[in-house]
Design a protein around this motif. Structure first.
Motif: not given
Length: 391
Positions: A50-69
């Protein structure tokens, strides 16, 4: 993608999932030492998911903005630390808190890897590439329970240490050899998170995310309850439970390595998903009628086959959507998967207290409902196409 880079991502996926798989058959027995109920045990899986469910959209934003690596590096650090900290837990609340912290730190890892793979493969090769990543995931999960069971005689907390170390040793490999793609489909990165979430309810996304959610709910019943079920029904040991998880992973790996490429060449992805759902439902039927422990092994093996057909195919279908950055799409997929893994164990834990086979009946029925939803979608599309031809 250069071959050596792809092989390294496969290796990273293998190591990280080995670490996850190591603790899975051991966790019920560790929870039993702390005096936890089956519901509390299930909530440990739910808390992480459930914690992953809450934070994953934020991580998706960071992945696309900051980068994958960068996200991949940070996630592997968090994953390793979380497992090592688990050996310090002396109560239910301490253990749950550590699980939640670990989920916050590590949730960006998987969508970062999948976004890297999606970025560097075209529509013709992406399905096979996703299947290979799922196979690496499955091999790690296949090896993990067996390794965890092997380390149990040295102490119930030793598998947690091994899992943490396996995660941490991947970090230098990522830092040295993974390169950020020059083009990584970040055209939609300025879309706010709240607006991105709306896309999951739009045509083309909604059914894929609902299948992700439903399959996750059904399969997560195994993760939280199978150990208790085998103890209650057959007085099984941690080792035997570990081999049951191994059988499930072995089935998925065999299909993904030897069958998926052929299927993608001869069958469309929607049909592969439907076959996978029906096969998964059949697997749960074997768990509903466990006259012998062999029925459990047959059931989880069949469920592994169904998983192998469904998971990479859904990822491939979603990766072809261009409305959002792939980091966000992969993260939303992970969020729905995590939501299912948070709901599923709680429902399964409650149903298990009512009847030991009730969680598997629920999962079988849910798979049949998902199959009917896909059939109804096909009927609507068929009627729409015929109407268009008449016009």
């Amino acid at each position: 993608m250069p071959k050596k880079t792809f092989l390294l991502l496969l290796f990273i996926m293998f190591l990280s999932m080995t670490g996850y798989g190591i603790v899975l058959p051991v966790l019920p027995y560790f929870a039993e030492e702390l005096g936890l109920t089956s519901f509390q045990m299930s909530s440990l899986i739910t808390g992480w998911a459930f914690t992953q469910f809450l934070v994953l959209p934020l991580w998706g934003k960071i992945i696309d903005k900051v980068g994958r690596k960068p996200v991949l590096l940070f996630g592997m650090v968090g994953f390793g630390i979380a497992f090592v900290l688990m050996i310090l837990a002396e109560s239910y609340w301490q253990l749950l808190s550590i699980r939640i912290i670990g989920a916050i730190l590590s949730s960006g890892t998987l969508p970062a890897v999948l976004a890297l793979v999606a970025d560097t493969n075209d529509d013709q090769t992406r399905g096979a590439a996703m299947s290979k990543m799922s196979a690496a995931n499955g091999i790690g999960f296949l090896v993990g329970p067996a390794v965890g069971s092997a380390f149990v005689p040295f102490g119930i907390t030793i598998p947690f240490i091994v899992a943490g170390v396996l995660s941490l040793i991947t970090i230098p490999f990522v830092a040295l050899f993974i390169q950020e793609p020059s083009k990584n489909n970040q055209g939609q990165e300025q879309i706010p998170i709240t607006k991105s979430l709306v896309y999951s309810f739009k045509p083309g996304y909604f059914m894929l995310f609902m299948i992700t959610l439903g399959i996750s709910i059904s399969i997560s019943s195994i993760l939280g309850i199978l150990g208790y079920f085998m103890i209650e029904k057959f007085d099984s040991s941690a080792t035997l439970t570990g081999w049951a998880f191994t059988a499930q992973s072995a089935a998925a790996v065999i299909v993904q390595i030897f069958l998926m490429s052929w299927l993608y060449r001869h069958i469309n992805e929607e049909s592969i998903t439907k076959y996978g759902i029906i096969i998964t439902a059949v697997g749960f039927l074997f768990l509903v009628l466990p006259v012998h422990v062999s029925f459990v092994f047959i059931g989880v093996f069949i469920i592994g086959v169904g998983q192998a057909l469904i998971r990479p195919t859904l990822l491939t279908l979603l990766s072809k959507k261009e409305d959002l950055g792939r980091g966000m799409v992969m993260s939303l997929h992970g969020a729905y998967d995590s939501l299912g893994r948070s709901i599923g164990p709680l429902i399964a834990g409650w149903l298990f207290m009512v009847n030991e086979i009730a969680p598997f009946i629920m999962s079988c029925i849910l798979c049949l409902i998902l199959f009917l939803i896909m059939l109804s979608q096909d009927v609507k599309l068929y009627r729409f196409e015929n109407k268009s031809k008449e016009v």
